[in-house]
Scaffold this motif. Structure first.
Motif, mmCIF file in Angstrom:
data_model
loop_
_atom_site.group_PDB
_atom_site.id
_atom_site.type_symbol
_atom_site.label_atom_id
_atom_site.label_comp_id
_atom_site.label_asym_id
_atom_site.label_seq_id
_atom_site.Cartn_x
_atom_site.Cartn_y
_atom_site.Cartn_z
ATOM 1 N N MET A 1 0.858 -1.216 0.124
ATOM 2 C CA MET A 1 0.081 -0.023 -0.161
ATOM 3 C C MET A 1 0.873 1.163 -0.023
ATOM 4 N N ILE A 2 0.570 2.277 -1.030
ATOM 5 C CA ILE A 2 1.545 3.472 -0.885
ATOM 6 C C ILE A 2 0.593 4.337 -0.006
ATOM 7 N N GLN A 3 1.380 5.043 0.915
ATOM 8 C CA GLN A 3 1.078 6.009 1.774
ATOM 9 C C GLN A 3 0.388 7.285 1.384
ATOM 10 N N ILE A 4 -0.599 7.869 1.693
ATOM 11 C CA ILE A 4 -1.076 9.174 1.030
ATOM 12 C C ILE A 4 -0.260 10.386 1.491
ATOM 13 N N LYS A 5 0.538 10.225 2.739
ATOM 14 C CA LYS A 5 1.176 11.334 3.085
ATOM 15 C C LYS A 5 2.466 11.241 2.224
ATOM 16 N N LYS A 6 2.923 10.039 2.028
ATOM 17 C CA LYS A 6 4.189 9.854 1.052
ATOM 18 C C LYS A 6 3.768 10.561 -0.380
ATOM 19 N N ILE A 7 2.423 10.177 -0.628
ATOM 20 C CA ILE A 7 2.312 11.091 -2.234
ATOM 21 C C ILE A 7 2.197 12.469 -2.012
ATOM 22 N N GLU A 8 1.657 13.082 -0.949
ATOM 23 C CA GLU A 8 1.452 14.551 -0.758
ATOM 24 C C GLU A 8 2.849 15.262 -0.844
ATOM 25 N N ASN A 9 3.966 14.639 0.158
ATOM 26 C CA ASN A 9 5.134 15.320 0.440
ATOM 27 C C ASN A 9 6.094 14.969 -0.746
ATOM 28 N N THR A 10 5.880 13.810 -1.634
ATOM 29 C CA THR A 10 6.748 13.751 -2.909
ATOM 30 C C THR A 10 6.091 15.112 -3.631
ATOM 31 N N ALA A 11 4.971 15.080 -3.791
ATOM 32 C CA ALA A 11 4.237 16.040 -4.808
ATOM 33 C C ALA A 11 4.676 17.411 -4.735
ATOM 34 N N GLY A 84 -6.478 4.889 0.687
ATOM 35 C CA GLY A 84 -7.490 5.893 0.431
ATOM 36 C C GLY A 84 -8.019 6.035 -0.996
ATOM 37 N N GLY A 85 -7.263 5.303 -1.840
ATOM 38 C CA GLY A 85 -7.884 5.308 -3.248
ATOM 39 C C GLY A 85 -7.716 6.658 -4.054
ATOM 40 N N PRO A 86 -8.191 6.437 -5.166
ATOM 41 C CA PRO A 86 -7.729 7.646 -6.232
ATOM 42 C C PRO A 86 -8.179 9.041 -5.669
ATOM 43 N N VAL A 87 -9.388 8.797 -4.754
ATOM 44 C CA VAL A 87 -10.137 10.303 -4.626
ATOM 45 C C VAL A 87 -8.963 10.728 -3.662
ATOM 46 N N ALA A 88 -8.486 10.143 -2.631
ATOM 47 C CA ALA A 88 -7.474 10.524 -1.555
ATOM 48 C C ALA A 88 -6.223 11.116 -2.534
ATOM 49 N N LEU A 89 -6.087 10.364 -3.593
ATOM 50 C CA LEU A 89 -4.592 10.703 -4.406
ATOM 51 C C LEU A 89 -4.987 12.030 -4.800
ATOM 52 N N GLU A 90 -6.269 12.541 -5.374
ATOM 53 C CA GLU A 90 -6.365 13.639 -6.275
ATOM 54 C C GLU A 90 -6.436 14.756 -5.092
ATOM 55 N N SER A 91 -7.011 14.364 -3.868
ATOM 56 C CA SER A 91 -7.136 15.338 -2.898
ATOM 57 C C SER A 91 -5.551 15.710 -2.250
ATOM 58 N N ALA A 92 -4.789 14.717 -2.170
ATOM 59 C CA ALA A 92 -3.283 15.058 -1.918
ATOM 60 C C ALA A 92 -2.548 15.806 -3.002
ATOM 61 N N LEU A 93 -2.986 15.460 -4.342
ATOM 62 C CA LEU A 93 -2.219 16.619 -5.341
ATOM 63 C C LEU A 93 -2.857 17.843 -5.143
ATOM 64 N N ARG A 94 -3.981 18.113 -4.991
ATOM 65 C CA ARG A 94 -4.535 19.542 -4.719
ATOM 66 C C ARG A 94 -4.001 20.285 -3.617
ATOM 67 N N ARG A 95 -3.978 19.540 -2.526
ATOM 68 C CA ARG A 95 -3.233 20.025 -1.196
ATOM 69 C C ARG A 95 -1.777 20.448 -1.468
ATOM 70 N N ALA A 96 -0.873 19.702 -2.050
ATOM 71 C CA ALA A 96 0.391 19.855 -2.459
ATOM 72 C C ALA A 96 0.737 21.006 -3.504
ATOM 73 N N THR A 97 -0.101 21.181 -4.253
ATOM 74 C CA THR A 97 -0.205 22.233 -5.184
ATOM 75 C C THR A 97 -0.364 23.553 -4.582
ATOM 76 N N ALA A 98 -1.418 23.450 -3.831
ATOM 77 C CA ALA A 98 -1.432 24.847 -3.001
ATOM 78 C C ALA A 98 -0.704 24.996 -1.804
ATOM 79 N N ASN A 99 0.008 24.013 -1.264
ATOM 80 C CA ASN A 99 1.087 24.414 -0.360
ATOM 81 C C ASN A 99 2.311 24.647 -1.083
ATOM 82 N N ALA A 100 2.571 24.228 -2.061
ATOM 83 C CA ALA A 100 3.977 24.565 -2.755
ATOM 84 C C ALA A 100 3.726 25.875 -3.209
ATOM 85 N N THR A 101 2.533 26.304 -3.725
ATOM 86 C CA THR A 101 2.476 27.438 -4.442
ATOM 87 C C THR A 101 2.968 28.677 -3.407
#
Lengths: 321, 222
Positions: A1-11, A84-101
């Protein structure tokens, strides 16, 4: 299982890398162009760009103040499982985009098309775009971010079989010259050409040809690869260089992608990925390992799906002529 | 190969300093620049809201840009890279803007038309400086000393707000138009246009033309 926090931090890390670090394939291409450029003004511009990449890396500051419109390409191995599935993935990418901005910082470019509402974080209705691809094997997820400039250098035209290669060539020149004048395309650029599909698919092909392939690679169809080389040379013989000044550096590379289209048509799109070709990639594994790279490796045999699995090789590919 | 001249200019330049400049000169700026683009132009010129800063006293250098920046919780700003946006889109406001604010330097991407220069820049004694590249945001960012003010942020958002930025040796920029209204881009385009014809040899116009490619509304497209 790939952790969602890992996805967000990497993004988030990818957003920073894309904005600050010029990919090595583009940098090498530009260095070659700078050596071959003989226009005085164009030469000065290319030298300034090379200096700018260094300054960006040293200062950890975005290469270009217009940090484009961030988007995501996600490629998922067939055996990958995401917390969390694909919905959690999308949410993580949106958060990462906002935070990095906010953190890098990037320019908050994204606004409502009519009301110009700006959340100051590059997130909003339909933004950032998130597109998906899959691979037959693997437990990993590839995150690819591309921050393409948003205003100039892209065009579409419905051509017909009777327009032929000469018609393609003409529309290619039209697009390069139109957007090359005064340097609106921020050339020298990676030019992506989409041929076929339908109108929307054709735009997607051309954009991916510009953003998801690297300088120096080739379309696997040898005749298309030949066309890519010919078009690179043609673009560089317009007589125009950086900023639209007299010169010979317009195209760092030309990439063409095709898809089957309506028998009566030949859709064509042209895209320019600019002097700050912002892309960054990471592969995330279930054990938490992350490997960063700049080559999206998007176009695999599976992505192009040249054939069907019940047929070895289609006869149209034999190029009898 | 000839290298362009490198010149330092104040953001409130005197007329004789501008008169000495030639097309293609490379400029570095000292002083204060401000950003103003469609948001500020519309609010100030169309909605007639009075400007939040005293121009041209504070600055006579209008940068068509919005910085890559974010606001900290204490109200200070985090400013990174700075890059211009394409200026031709602001043509409809530029004449009135130059007249009302006394701007002498318009800085941006891609220049404006020679018609704009002759009609609006020349009578107001203004010239156009283009950024180089156009992506030299990190280099330009090094020229930023501090943000001395951000105005109309809540009304227009960070990207359209009016930023006042103190700069030292900010550059490189390039002289695109001179006091006579000559344009570097138009000069280059003329040279390039001479060779374009032969590239098109052997091609013919697309089978289906596009409505709206000319102003003739009765054009047949096939």
């Amino acid at each position: 299982m790939i952790q969602i926090k890992k996805i967000e931090n990497t993004a988030e890390a990818l957003m920073e890398k894309a904005a600050i670090e010029i990919p090595s394939d583009y940098l090498n291409g530009l260095k070659i162009a700078a050596k071959e450029e003989d226009g005085d003004l164009s030469s000065f511009v290319l030298e300034a760009m090379l200096e700018n990449y260094e300054a960006a890396k040293q200062d950890r500051s975005a290469m270009c103040g217009d940090t484009g419109t961030p988007r995501w390409y996600v490629k998922i191995g067939n055996d990958a499982r995401i917390e969390g599935g694909p919905v959690a993935l999308e949410s993580a990418l949106r958060r990462a985009t906002a935070n990095a901005t906010k953190k890098v910082p990037l320019r908050p470019n994204r606004v409502h098309p009519l009301w110009r509402t700006d959340f100051d974080n590059n997130v909003g209705i339909g933004a950032p775009e998130i597109e998906y691809g899959f691979e037959p094997e693997g437990e990993w997820v590839d995150l690819i971010t591309v921050h393409k400039g948003g205003l100039f250098g892209t065009d579409y035209r419905m051509l017909f079989p009777s327009d032929g290669i000469e018609g393609i060539k003409r529309f290619y020149l039209d697009s390069l010259i139109a957007f090359g004048k005064r340097g609106l395309a921020c050339q020298p650029a990676i030019i992506g050409i989409g041929l076929g599909g339908s109108k929307d698919a054709c735009m997607v092909l051309g954009k991916r040809a510009a953003c998801l392939r690297v300088v120096g690679d080739e379309n696997p169809d040898p005749k298309i690869a030949e066309l890519e080389r010919e078009f690179k040379e043609l673009g560089n013989s317009i007589g125009m260089g950086a900023m639209g000044f007299v010169g010979n550096s317009m195209v760092i590379d030309c990439n063409i992608e095709v898809a089957f289209c309506h028998t009566g048509g030949m859709q064509m799109s042209v895209h320019a990925f600019c002097l700050s070709s912002r892309r960054a990639v990471a592969r995330i594994y279930p054990d938490g390992k992350v490997i960063y790279r700049t080559d999206p490796q998007w176009y695999t045999p599976y992505q192009r799906r040249e054939t069907v699995d019940w047929q070895e090789r289609p006869s149209w590919q034999n190029h009898a002529g | 190969m000839a290298k362009p001249r490198r010149i330092t200019l104040s953001t409130n330049p005197k007329k004789d300093e501008l008169a000495k400049l030639s097309l293609g000169d490379v400029i570095y700026l000292d002083g204060t620049i401000y950003t103003a683009r469609e948001g500020v132009y519309k609010r100030s010129l169309e909605d007639q809201v009075s400007l939040p800063v005293d121009l041209p006293k504070r600055s006579a250098a209008n940068f068509h840009c919005s910085p890559a920046a974010s606001m900290n919780s204490n109200g200070s700003f985090n400013l990174g890279s700075v890059t211009a946006t394409a200026s031709f889109r602001f043509s409809k406001w530029i004449g009135q803007w130059l007249a009302q604010t006394g701007a002498k330097l318009i800085i941006g991407k891609g220049g404006m038309s020679a018609r704009d220069y002759k009609q609006h820049f020349v009578p107001n004694g203004a010239i156009y400086l283009t950024t180089v590249g156009y992506g030299t945001g990190a280099l330009l960012g090094r020229g930023v000393e501090r943000v001395s003010g951000v105005y109309w942020h809540s009304e227009l958002g960070l990207a359209q707000a009016m930023w006042l930025i103190d700069v030292k040796q900010m550059g490189p920029f390039m002289v695109e138009s001179d006091l006579l209204g000559n344009s570097l881009f138009e000069r280059e385009n003329k040279k390039i246009a001479e060779g374009i014809g032969k590239l098109y040899e052997g091609t013919k116009p697309a089978t289906l033309k596009r409505y709206g490619e000319t102003d003739n509304r009765s054009d047949e497209l096939i």
